[in-house]
Design an enzyme around this catalytic site. Structure first.
Site, PDB file in Angstrom:
ATOM      1  N   ALA A  96      24.350 -21.548 -22.939  1.00  0.00           N
ATOM      2  CA  ALA A  96      25.814 -22.227 -22.444  1.00  0.00           C
ATOM      3  C   ALA A  96      26.710 -22.505 -23.150  1.00  0.00           C
ATOM      4  CB  ALA A  96      25.275 -23.027 -21.497  1.00  0.00           C
ATOM      5  N   CYS A 111      22.070 -24.651 -29.220  1.00  0.00           N
ATOM      6  CA  CYS A 111      22.966 -24.549 -29.933  1.00  0.00           C
ATOM      7  C   CYS A 111      22.951 -24.996 -31.123  1.00  0.00           C
ATOM      8  CB  CYS A 111      23.826 -23.246 -29.714  1.00  0.00           C
ATOM      9  SG  CYS A 111      23.890 -21.822 -28.629  1.00  0.00           S
ATOM     10  N   GLN A 128      28.105 -25.336 -23.660  1.00  0.00           N
ATOM     11  CA  GLN A 128      28.073 -26.939 -24.382  1.00  0.00           C
ATOM     12  C   GLN A 128      26.147 -27.314 -24.687  1.00  0.00           C
ATOM     13  OE1 GLN A 128      29.261 -29.185 -25.603  1.00  0.00           O
ATOM     14  NE2 GLN A 128      31.894 -28.508 -24.868  1.00  0.00           N
ATOM     15  N   SER A 129      25.687 -25.854 -25.196  1.00  0.00           N
ATOM     16  CA  SER A 129      24.022 -25.897 -25.452  1.00  0.00           C
ATOM     17  C   SER A 129      23.554 -26.876 -26.505  1.00  0.00           C
ATOM     18  CB  SER A 129      23.902 -24.461 -25.925  1.00  0.00           C
ATOM     19  OG  SER A 129      22.562 -25.174 -26.624  1.00  0.00           O
ATOM     20  N   ASN A 130      23.053 -28.061 -26.452  1.00  0.00           N
ATOM     21  CA  ASN A 130      22.369 -28.671 -26.940  1.00  0.00           C
ATOM     22  C   ASN A 130      21.317 -27.689 -27.859  1.00  0.00           C
ATOM     23  OD1 ASN A 130      23.085 -31.038 -25.900  1.00  0.00           O
ATOM     24  ND2 ASN A 130      21.666 -30.549 -24.478  1.00  0.00           N
TER      25      ASN A 130
END
Ligand SMILES: *Cc1c(COP(=O)(O)O)cnc(C)c1O
Length: 339
Positions: A80, A86, A82-84
């Site tokens: 998403a 990624c 705000q992906s942690n």
């Protein structure tokens, strides 16, 4: 169980702390029936490496080792806005001298902003090579394969990491966590009655469950859904736990009823704040000085608090909350959390 035959990179120093939370335990009791609540411990997986690390760090130790063994020069993953996951994948790539590309799924329309703070700022700071943004509900696997094909066409080698790092290999990270916990329970003389863990793409919950069952750790695990209620979440976790057990060659059938999740705490939508999350983030910050995040651990802790309020836990039951990280996203939600 012997994990040593699986190639692994090391991104953390030693075990993450297992701590009792006396102030939070007291504050929680005041919210519980008859003023009696569970005794709450925390596993500080927010202190894992690839700082500020989280549950993805453990999965990536196995996934990146596999990528390197296969000669990859680029990690490709998805998440998403705000992906942690990624962000931590990118940190691993930088550390290993690899490039990194993302497919970002805009699950909440209009939520992707090129100049966003939090994790998105860190994507830019750590030098992500390319980001492909696709609308919610797109075929993400296909979009990642397309990125891999584009790289192949210019003579490069991409390695695709499933969303959240949740496949059988990534799940081994939480088998390792199960073994780390088993050793800490023994060394610290701690007896835990129940574990509370977040349940999203399910590698954490599924891996931990496979690790507990495989190591004969008889502690029930309750997953708190961050995007799905039990009818949709349980089958995902069950499939992941079985895949991890199969990869380990355990010859074990994971019983369907060993998978327990609770819904009702993530609404109105994945990543969209609710009042219970705000209460949970503020409560842990103000009792223990420990920071949760708005998208995952805030809602997971809201689940723990909500269950305690309903009298779900026996008085003085010893419960363990797994803190899975996510702190950089706090800054994106400063307005909601500033009451
Ligand atoms: C990804 C994530 C989770 C969910 O873990 P899954 O393995 O995807 O179920 C929980 N907490 C944080 C902070 C995360 O980034």
């Amino acid at each position: 169980m012997d994990l040593s035959r699986f190639p692994r990179r090391h991104y953390s120093v030693g075990a993450t702390p297992l701590e009792f939370m006396p102030n939070f335990t007291r504050a929680l009791a005041a919210l519980c029936p008859a003023g009696q609540g569970p005794r709450v411990w925390i596993k500080r997986d927010d202190m894992l490496g690839l700082f500020p690390g989280g549950n993805k760090t453990r999965k990536l130790e196995f996934l990146v080792a596999d990528a390197l063994a296969k000669g990859a020069d680029t990690l490709i993953t998805c998440g998403a806005p705000q992906s942690n996951h990624c962000r931590i994948t990118l940190a691993a790539a930088v550390k290993e001298g690899l490039k990194c590309r993302f497919v970002i799924e805009e699950r909440v329309p209009g939520s992707y902003h090129e100049d966003a703070s939090g994790n998105h700022f860190l994507f830019r700071l750590m030098g992500v090579e390319a980001i492909t943004v696709v609308p919610g509900g797109s075929n993400i696997a296909q979009a990642m394969q397309q990125v891999a094909d584009e790289l192949a066409a210019i003579g490069r080698v991409g390695y695709i990491i499933a969303g959240g790092g949740s496949n059988a290999l990534g799940g081994l990270g939480y088998v390792a966590c199960a073994q780390e916990l088993q050793q800490q329970f023994f060394e610290q003389g701690v007896t835990i009655d129940r574990v509370i863990v977040g349940s999203g793409s399910s590698g954490t919950h599924g891996g931990l469950l496979a690790g507990f069952l495989g190591n004969r750790i008889n502690i029930p695990i309750v997953g708190i859904g961050v995007s799905r209620d039990p009818a949709d979440q349980d089958p995902l976790v069950h499939k992941e736990a079985q895949a991890v057990a199969d990869l380990l060659g355990l010859d074990m059938v994971i019983a369907r009823d060993s998978v327990v999740t609770e819904g009702g705490f993530w609404q109105p939508k994945y990543s969209v704040p609710n009042a219970m999350m705000v209460e949970a983030v503020q409560m842990l910050a103000r009792t223990e000085g420990i920071l949760l995040d708005p998208v995952y651990t805030g809602k997971i802790m809201a689940g723990l608090i909500g269950l305690a309020r309903r009298g779900y836990f026996k008085p003085d039951e010893e419960i363990l909350f797994i803190h899975t990280g996510g702190m950089p996203a706090l800054h994106v939600y400063e307005r909601e959390l500033s009451a």
